[in-house]
Scaffold this active site. Structure first.
Site, mmCIF file in Angstrom:
data_model
loop_
_atom_site.group_PDB
_atom_site.id
_atom_site.type_symbol
_atom_site.label_atom_id
_atom_site.label_comp_id
_atom_site.label_asym_id
_atom_site.label_seq_id
_atom_site.Cartn_x
_atom_site.Cartn_y
_atom_site.Cartn_z
ATOM 1 N N ARG A 45 2.500 8.614 9.460
ATOM 2 C CA ARG A 45 2.136 10.016 9.271
ATOM 3 C C ARG A 45 1.020 10.431 10.213
ATOM 4 N NH1 ARG A 45 4.026 12.578 4.601
ATOM 5 N NH2 ARG A 45 5.400 11.228 3.394
ATOM 6 N N GLU A 84 -0.402 -9.102 -0.751
ATOM 7 C CA GLU A 84 -0.998 -8.518 0.450
ATOM 8 C C GLU A 84 -2.216 -7.664 0.078
ATOM 9 O OE1 GLU A 84 1.407 -7.539 4.227
ATOM 10 O OE2 GLU A 84 0.668 -5.586 3.573
ATOM 11 N N GLU A 113 -2.091 4.899 3.069
ATOM 12 C CA GLU A 113 -2.062 3.481 2.714
ATOM 13 C C GLU A 113 -3.441 2.911 2.380
ATOM 14 O OE1 GLU A 113 1.641 4.280 5.108
ATOM 15 O OE2 GLU A 113 -0.481 4.796 5.282
ATOM 16 N N HIS A 158 6.211 5.839 13.660
ATOM 17 C CA HIS A 158 6.656 6.624 12.507
ATOM 18 C C HIS A 158 5.535 7.021 11.561
ATOM 19 C CE1 HIS A 158 6.248 2.667 10.648
ATOM 20 N NE2 HIS A 158 6.177 3.304 9.495
ATOM 21 N N HIS A 163 13.166 5.718 13.593
ATOM 22 C CA HIS A 163 13.024 5.902 12.148
ATOM 23 C C HIS A 163 13.895 7.066 11.676
ATOM 24 C CE1 HIS A 163 10.994 6.328 8.230
ATOM 25 N NE2 HIS A 163 10.497 5.122 8.447
ATOM 26 N N ASP A 214 0.778 -1.234 0.000
ATOM 27 C CA ASP A 214 0.000 0.000 0.000
ATOM 28 C C ASP A 214 0.810 1.285 0.000
ATOM 29 O OD1 ASP A 214 1.051 -0.040 2.586
ATOM 30 O OD2 ASP A 214 -0.799 -0.793 3.469
#
Length: 399
Positions: free
Chosen positions: A211, A118, A132, A209, A240, A96
């Site tokens: 967004r 996936e 995503e 991490h 990250h 994604d």
């Protein structure tokens, strides 16, 4: 020999695609061409190298603080310039990411079938995770073959109008990668972790991490400080590389004596760290799958998830991103042996280590060169809830 372009760009894609690439390489009917966009250049290259792989084509799109639109545009432009003449008969993408979407659009524009590894994960909320959820829905409308990790993911696709004959339930390839890593891991990859095996304290492995977590990173960091203040706890944070994450987290956790902050670890080292940990606290999608597979209670720093299987199974729990909520949930597990044991021994619904074999077999069948593939079926202990994973009730429970 069928030429298949595998387009990837991030570390999670490398982890989950590597077993598939190796399986394709071992099959004389296929010629895999590995194309890296370089979305996460350093971490991607390190991870592929751990599996003994390297890209055949590297688009090298990485640039400081670039936007999602720039990542997508530069990936699609690079694919058009460097991959259009390869003669690939299929384009394989995973999951994604912006790279995933660009790879699928490239396949569409070239009139090449898109194979989606996936496939079928859904949170039910277009903005969480962002971007995503939107990316995988868009790819779902483009793909010709949908490789769904679980029966619930397959049912999501069917509910959206995807034909059953274009869906194969494979299990998740992350389990294949994890089993391989368990046989090859050696060392933690950072001097700051050299004493980990002799440290008697409970190890909490923590990361954040996403967004949608950015505004909450100070609260997450404050929670880690409180957790690390418990005398029996050591917190380990592979931080990250994104400067937004580092600028929010490091000033809060960097100087704490019981919080060990390290750079992102090589994949094999990270797998060993997961095995050593007693508890995983993360907003990472990989942690939601790897933690349950390793029998590690996993507290997910999110309010909603596209991976409800482990939540329903009881080995993962959504705890949100507030300081008080995180500290409370961690304390409840560390202070109650029975609660901890209940999560640590719950079922793993994500795979049996044969997802890559099913993926290649599904590709053979797609090209008319092999029989239909017997789908992955989770163990009998979780059959009862597999069908429920696509209902609105489960989405409501995971919000």
């Amino acid at each position: 020999m069928r030429s298949v372009a595998i387009v990837l760009g991030t570390r999670p894609e490398a982890i989950k695609c590597a077993p598939v690439i190796k399986a394709l390489q071992a099959d004389p009917r296929f010629e895999p061409i590995v194309i890296s966009t370089g979305q996460h250049q350093q971490m991607l290259d390190e991870t592929l190298a751990a599996f003994g792989l390297k890209p055949d084509i590297d688009l090298g799109i990485m640039a400081p603080r670039q936007t999602l639109s720039e990542v997508t545009y530069r990936s699609l432009r690079g694919l058009s310039e460097k991959a259009a003449g390869l003669g690939a008969e299929a384009v394989m993408v995973h999951g994604d990411t912006a790279t995933t979407l660009a790879g699928a659009l490239f396949g569409l524009h070239q009139r090449i079938p898109v194979i989606h590894i996936e496939a079928g994960l859904r949170s039910g909320n277009l903005h969480s995770p962002f971007p995503e959820e939107a990316n995988r829905r868009l790819v779902g409308q483009i793909a010709a073959l949908h490789l769904a990790p679980t029966p619930g993911n397959s049912a999501n696709l069917i509910r959206e109008g995807i034909g059953e004959n274009s869906i194969v339930v494979t299990g998740n390839t992350v389990i294949d990668a994890l089993r391989w890593a368990g046989e090859n891991a050696d060392g933690y990859g950072d001097p700051a972790l050299e004493d980990l095996d002799s440290d008697p304290r409970c190890v909490v492995l923590a990361s954040a991490h996403r967004r949608e977590s950015w505004e909450k990173l100070p609260e997450i960091a404050a929670a880690l400080v409180e957790i690390a203040s418990r005398p029996e706890v050591r917190v380990v944070v592979p931080l990250h590389r994104n400067p937004v994450v580092r600028e929010a987290m490091l000033p809060v956790i960097g100087a704490h004596p019981d919080i060990t902050v390290v750079d992102p670890l090589p994949y094999l080292s990270f797998c060993r760290l997961m095995r050593r940990s007693d508890l995983i606290l993360s907003d990472s999608s990989g942690a939601e799958e790897e933690g349950p597979a390793l029998g590690k209670p996993t507290l997910v720093l999110r309010e909603i998830t596209e991976r409800p299987e482990a939540v329903v199974a009881g080995t993962a729990r959504l705890v949100g991103r507030t300081t008080a909520g995180i500290v409370s949930e961690v304390g409840a597990l560390l202070d109650d042996e029975q609660k901890y044991k209940s999560m640590a021994t719950a079922a793993n619904p994500y795979g049996d280590g044969l997802a890559s074999e099913r993926t290649v077999a599904a590709l053979r069948h797609f090209f008319g060169e092999g029989p239909a593939v017997a789908p992955f079926v989770p163990g009998s202990d979780i059959d009862a809830f597999a069908a429920a994973l696509v209902t609105d009730d489960v989405y409501a429970e995971t919000r």
